[in-house]
Design a protein around this motif. Structure first.
Motif, mmCIF file in Angstrom:
data_model
loop_
_atom_site.group_PDB
_atom_site.id
_atom_site.type_symbol
_atom_site.label_atom_id
_atom_site.label_comp_id
_atom_site.label_asym_id
_atom_site.label_seq_id
_atom_site.Cartn_x
_atom_site.Cartn_y
_atom_site.Cartn_z
ATOM 1 N N ALA A 1 0.087 4.611 14.263
ATOM 2 C CA ALA A 1 -0.957 3.790 14.289
ATOM 3 C C ALA A 1 -2.055 3.871 13.195
ATOM 4 C CB ALA A 1 -1.732 4.497 15.729
ATOM 5 N N THR A 2 -1.850 4.782 11.989
ATOM 6 C CA THR A 2 -2.517 4.653 11.207
ATOM 7 C C THR A 2 -2.286 3.542 9.872
ATOM 8 O OG1 THR A 2 -2.918 7.254 11.173
ATOM 9 C CG2 THR A 2 -3.347 6.077 8.878
ATOM 10 N N ILE A 3 -3.213 2.877 9.814
ATOM 11 C CA ILE A 3 -2.993 1.912 8.728
ATOM 12 C C ILE A 3 -2.799 2.309 7.261
ATOM 13 C CG2 ILE A 3 -4.012 -0.273 7.592
ATOM 14 C CD1 ILE A 3 -6.074 -0.865 10.074
ATOM 15 N N HIS A 4 -1.643 2.008 6.744
ATOM 16 C CA HIS A 4 -1.295 2.245 5.244
ATOM 17 C C HIS A 4 -1.485 1.008 4.540
ATOM 18 C CE1 HIS A 4 0.420 5.563 7.748
ATOM 19 N NE2 HIS A 4 0.679 6.381 6.616
ATOM 20 N N ALA A 5 -2.144 1.357 3.322
ATOM 21 C CA ALA A 5 -2.288 0.244 2.375
ATOM 22 C C ALA A 5 -0.719 -0.431 1.853
ATOM 23 C CB ALA A 5 -3.116 0.648 1.236
ATOM 24 N N TYR A 6 -1.039 -1.594 1.775
ATOM 25 C CA TYR A 6 0.358 -2.454 1.109
ATOM 26 C C TYR A 6 0.099 -2.782 -0.228
ATOM 27 C CZ TYR A 6 4.083 -5.486 0.337
ATOM 28 O OH TYR A 6 5.348 -6.306 -0.185
ATOM 29 N N PRO A 7 0.811 -2.591 -1.077
ATOM 30 C CA PRO A 7 2.322 -1.813 -1.240
ATOM 31 C C PRO A 7 2.198 -0.474 -1.671
ATOM 32 C CG PRO A 7 2.135 -3.298 -3.158
ATOM 33 C CD PRO A 7 0.920 -3.548 -2.512
ATOM 34 N N THR A 8 2.174 0.517 -0.883
ATOM 35 C CA THR A 8 2.050 1.747 -1.542
ATOM 36 C C THR A 8 3.478 2.528 -0.936
ATOM 37 O OG1 THR A 8 1.161 2.641 0.468
ATOM 38 C CG2 THR A 8 -0.383 1.963 -1.207
ATOM 39 N N LEU A 9 3.681 3.646 -1.553
ATOM 40 C CA LEU A 9 4.829 4.513 -1.430
ATOM 41 C C LEU A 9 4.573 5.335 0.120
ATOM 42 C CD1 LEU A 9 5.743 6.252 -4.821
ATOM 43 C CD2 LEU A 9 7.141 4.406 -3.564
ATOM 44 N N ALA A 10 3.345 5.361 0.596
ATOM 45 C CA ALA A 10 3.022 6.066 1.612
ATOM 46 C C ALA A 10 3.194 5.484 2.706
ATOM 47 C CB ALA A 10 1.557 6.258 1.630
ATOM 48 N N GLN A 11 3.712 4.076 2.736
ATOM 49 C CA GLN A 11 4.368 3.261 3.808
ATOM 50 C C GLN A 11 5.640 3.790 4.429
ATOM 51 O OE1 GLN A 11 4.225 -0.772 2.791
ATOM 52 N NE2 GLN A 11 2.517 -1.148 4.132
ATOM 53 N N VAL A 12 6.042 4.850 3.431
ATOM 54 C CA VAL A 12 7.330 5.386 4.015
ATOM 55 C C VAL A 12 7.150 6.172 5.350
ATOM 56 C CG1 VAL A 12 7.434 7.465 2.542
ATOM 57 C CG2 VAL A 12 9.604 6.373 3.101
ATOM 58 N N HIS A 13 6.158 6.726 5.314
ATOM 59 C CA HIS A 13 5.959 7.623 6.446
ATOM 60 C C HIS A 13 5.687 6.721 7.889
ATOM 61 C CE1 HIS A 13 5.131 11.033 4.055
ATOM 62 N NE2 HIS A 13 3.922 10.481 3.544
ATOM 63 N N ARG A 14 5.170 5.475 7.880
ATOM 64 C CA ARG A 14 4.779 4.676 8.893
ATOM 65 C C ARG A 14 6.425 4.132 9.201
ATOM 66 N NH1 ARG A 14 2.818 -0.434 10.221
ATOM 67 N NH2 ARG A 14 1.711 -0.385 12.228
ATOM 68 N N ARG A 15 7.158 3.767 8.131
ATOM 69 C CA ARG A 15 8.160 2.949 8.616
ATOM 70 C C ARG A 15 9.283 4.023 9.113
ATOM 71 N NH1 ARG A 15 9.016 -1.450 5.129
ATOM 72 N NH2 ARG A 15 11.055 -1.984 6.360
ATOM 73 N N THR A 16 9.125 5.443 8.676
ATOM 74 C CA THR A 16 10.189 6.412 8.948
ATOM 75 C C THR A 16 9.880 6.565 10.723
ATOM 76 O OG1 THR A 16 10.222 7.376 6.906
ATOM 77 C CG2 THR A 16 11.018 8.624 8.948
ATOM 78 N N VAL A 17 8.507 6.875 11.166
ATOM 79 C CA VAL A 17 8.473 7.097 12.438
ATOM 80 C C VAL A 17 8.515 5.907 13.471
ATOM 81 C CG1 VAL A 17 6.711 8.921 11.865
ATOM 82 C CG2 VAL A 17 5.780 6.770 12.132
#
Length: 470
Positions: free
Chosen positions: A429-445
C-alpha cells in the motif's frame, strides 16, 4: 594510582562510542588503545579500505563496459600503488573523526599501549596502574589463520596487509568464500588479477540462503573468477616466486599471492582476563543481554563478544553498555532484526531468517521472489542481476535476502517493516517512486496478492458485481 569512573580497552567503533558519550556526560574516562591510532580494524583494515577498493574496482569495471551504455570501451591501466594511495587518503579523511585530541577535548584521557588487568578493579598500561569503577572490553577481532601445512613458511596476506600492496598480483588465490574473501576476490579480479576462490563448504557465503548465494556465484564466475567449493586446502609451498596451493582431490593451484580470509577470532590474549576473573574462551567473552561479563562491573562489546562481527553491531552494543554502565538502566540487547551486507557487485543483503531457518523452527513459510531484470530502474542502469526474496508467514516478514544493485540500502525498508511489525500489505500500500530500485519491494509482495487477485474465485466475484451494479 589513578581512579576513574570508566576504563575502556579498545579504540575501535564500540569503544569510541562509549568513550565519547561517557566523557561528554562528565565522567572520568580513560580510553586505552594498543595500536598507535584510534579507529580500530574497521577504519584501518576493514570496512573503510575494503569499500574504497571495491568502488575503485567497480569504476575500472564500468570503464570496460562502456559499449553497454553506447560509449567507447576503455581498458583501465591499473596502477595498484595509486589505488592504494587513494585508499589511504580516504582512511586519513575519516581518521579525523577519531583524532585523539577530539576525545581529549571531551575530557577523555587517551592512552596508547597494551592494557592488561592485574585484578578485577585495576589495569596496567605501560608503567601506569589505573583503578576503575567500571570497565568496557572492546578489543575487537583479528584474522584467523588456519594451521595449514607450509602456510607460515610460504607466506600469505590477510586484510591487515592487503591494502598496502603496491603491485597488482597477476594471479591471486583467495582462501575462503565468505564476505571478506568474495569482496576482495571480485575487487582484485576487476583490477586485473586472475582470481581463484577456494571454499571448503558446498556453497559460498554459507550463512546465506543457498539459492541467493548460488546466484551470486554465477555472477562472479561470469566475470572470469574461478571458484572451487567443497574443496579443502591441505598444504602450501613455494617454488621460486610461485606459491603452490595443494587442495583436496589432487587439485594444485599456482599463484603469485595468497589471501587468507577464512574468518576472524576475538582478541582476548594478553588482556589479563584470568586476573580479572572474566570468563572467556577462544570464541570470545560471554556476556548477558546487558553486555555484562561474568564480572558485573566489566562490560564487553563488539567482535570480542559477538555474536555478530559487524561494526554496526559494535555500535549497537555500545549503546546497550551506555544504558547500563552510565545511566544504570537495565537495557537489553534485541537481535531479532539484524541486517548485514556482503559488498560484492551485485550486493547481497540479508535480515532475519532464510526459508530453511523458518522451516527448522517449525514454520512453513510463504516464499516470495522477484527478479531485478523486471525492475525498470535496474534495466536503465544495466544492473539486472539478482533477485529479492522474502520469507513470509501470515503476512508478516520473517526474513529477506536481496541480491542486486544497492541491496545494502534496500534492505533497510524490510528491516524497518520487521522492527515495527508492519506486514506485506503495508509495503504493497506504500507508494514507491518510479523509477527506483526500491520498487522491487512492492513488486515482490504483490506476487502474493497477484495470486489471489487473478484467481478464478476473484474473477467470478468481479463478474457477479458487474452484473448487479450498473
Amino acid at each position: 594510582m589513578k581512579a576513574r569512573d570508566l576504563v575502556i580497552l579498545g579504540g575501535g567503533a564500540g569503544g569510541l562510542v562509549v568513550a565519547s558519550v561517557a566523557a561528554q556526560l562528565g565522567l572520568k574516562v580513560t580510553l586505552i588503545e594498543k595500536a598507535d591510532k584510534l579507529g580500530g580494524d574497521c577504519l584501518h583494515y576493514g570496512c573503510v579500505p575494503s569499500k574504497t577498493l571495491i568502488h575503485a574496482a567497480r569504476v575500472a569495471s564500468l570503464m570496460r563496459r562502456g559499449p553497454e551504455f553506447g560509449l567507447p570501451a576503455c581498458e583501465a591501466d591499473v596502477d595498484l600503488g595509486k589505488v592504494a594511495d587513494h585508499v589511504q587518503s580516504v582512511i586519513e579523511r575519516i581518521q579525523v573523526h577519531d583524532d585523539p585530541e577530539r576525545f581529549r577535548s571531551y575530557g577523555c584521557e587517551v592512552l596508547f599501549g597494551m592494557a592488561a588487568f592485574i585484578n578485577p578493579r585495576k589495569v596496567q598500561v605501560n608503567d601506569q596502574v589505573i583503578r576503575g569503577r567500571r570497565f568496557v572490553i572492546a578489543t575487537g577481532s583479528q584474522p584467523f589463520v588456519p594451521p595449514i601445512e607450509g602456510l607460515q613458511d610460504a607466506g600469505y596476506l590477510t586484510n591487515e596487509d592487503l591494502f598496502a600492496l603496491r603491485d597488482l598480483p597477476r594471479r591471486l588465490v583467495v582462501l575462503g568464500g565468505g564476505p571478506v574473501g568474495l569482496e576482495m576476490a571480485q575487487a582484485f579480479a576487476r583490477l586485473g588479477s586472475q582470481v581463484t576462490v577456494v571454499e571448503r563448504l558446498p556453497h559460498l557465503l554459507p550463512q546465506e540462503d543457498p539459492e541467493v548465494a548460488d546466484a551470486l556465484r554465477t555472477q562472479l564466475e561470469s566475470e572470469g573468477m574461478v571458484i572451487h567449493v567443497a574443496t579443502t586446502v591441505e598444504r602450501v609451498s613455494r617454488d621460486g616466486y610461485t606459491t603452490l596451493v595443494g587442495c583436496s582431490e589432487g587439485l594444485t593451484l599456482e599463484t603469485d599471492a595468497l589471501l587468507v580470509a577464512v574468518g576472524r577470532r576475538p582478541v582476548v590474549e594478553g588482556l589479563g582476563l584470568d586476573m580479572a576473573g572474566v570468563v572467556h574462551t577462544e570464541k570470545g567473552i560471554p556476556v548477558d543481554r546487558r553486555q555484562r561479563t561474568s564480572q558485573k562491573h566489566i562490560y564487553a562489546c563488539g567482535d570480542v563478544c559477538g555474536p555478530y562481527p559487524l561494526t554496526h553491531m559494535a555500535e549497537y552494543q555500545a549503546g546497550i553498555v551506555i544504558g547500563n554502565a552510565i545511566f544504570r538502566v537495565p537495557k537489553k540487547t534485541d537481535y531479532r532484526v539484524v541486517p548485514w551486507v556482503t559488498y560484492t557487485d551485485p550486493e547481497l543483503a540479508r535480515v532475519g531468517m532464510t526459508e530453511q531457518q523458518a522451516r527448522d523452527t517449525g514454520i512453513e513459510p510463504e516464499v516470495l521472489r522477484f527478479p531485478f531484470q523486471d525492475i525498470d530502474r535496474a534495466i536503465t542502469d544495466r544492473e539486472t542481476a539478482g533477485l529479492a526474496k522474502l520469507v513470509v508467514h501470515k503476512k508478516k516478514i520473517l526474513g529477506a535476502s536481496i541480491l542486486g544493485p544497492h541491496a545494502g540500502e534496500l534492505i533497510h525498508e524490510i528491516a524497518l517493516a520487521m522492527k515495527t511489525g508492519a506486514n506485506i500489505g503495508d509495503i504493497s500500500a506504500t507508494i514507491h517512486a518510479y523509477p527506483t530500485l526500491a520498487q522491487v519491494h512492492r513488486r515482490t509482495v504483490n506476487t502474493f496478492y497477484g495470486k489471489k487477485l487473478f484467481s478464478p474465485g476473484t474473477r467470478r466475484l468481479v463478474k457477479w458485481i458487474n452484473r448487479l451494479v450498473p
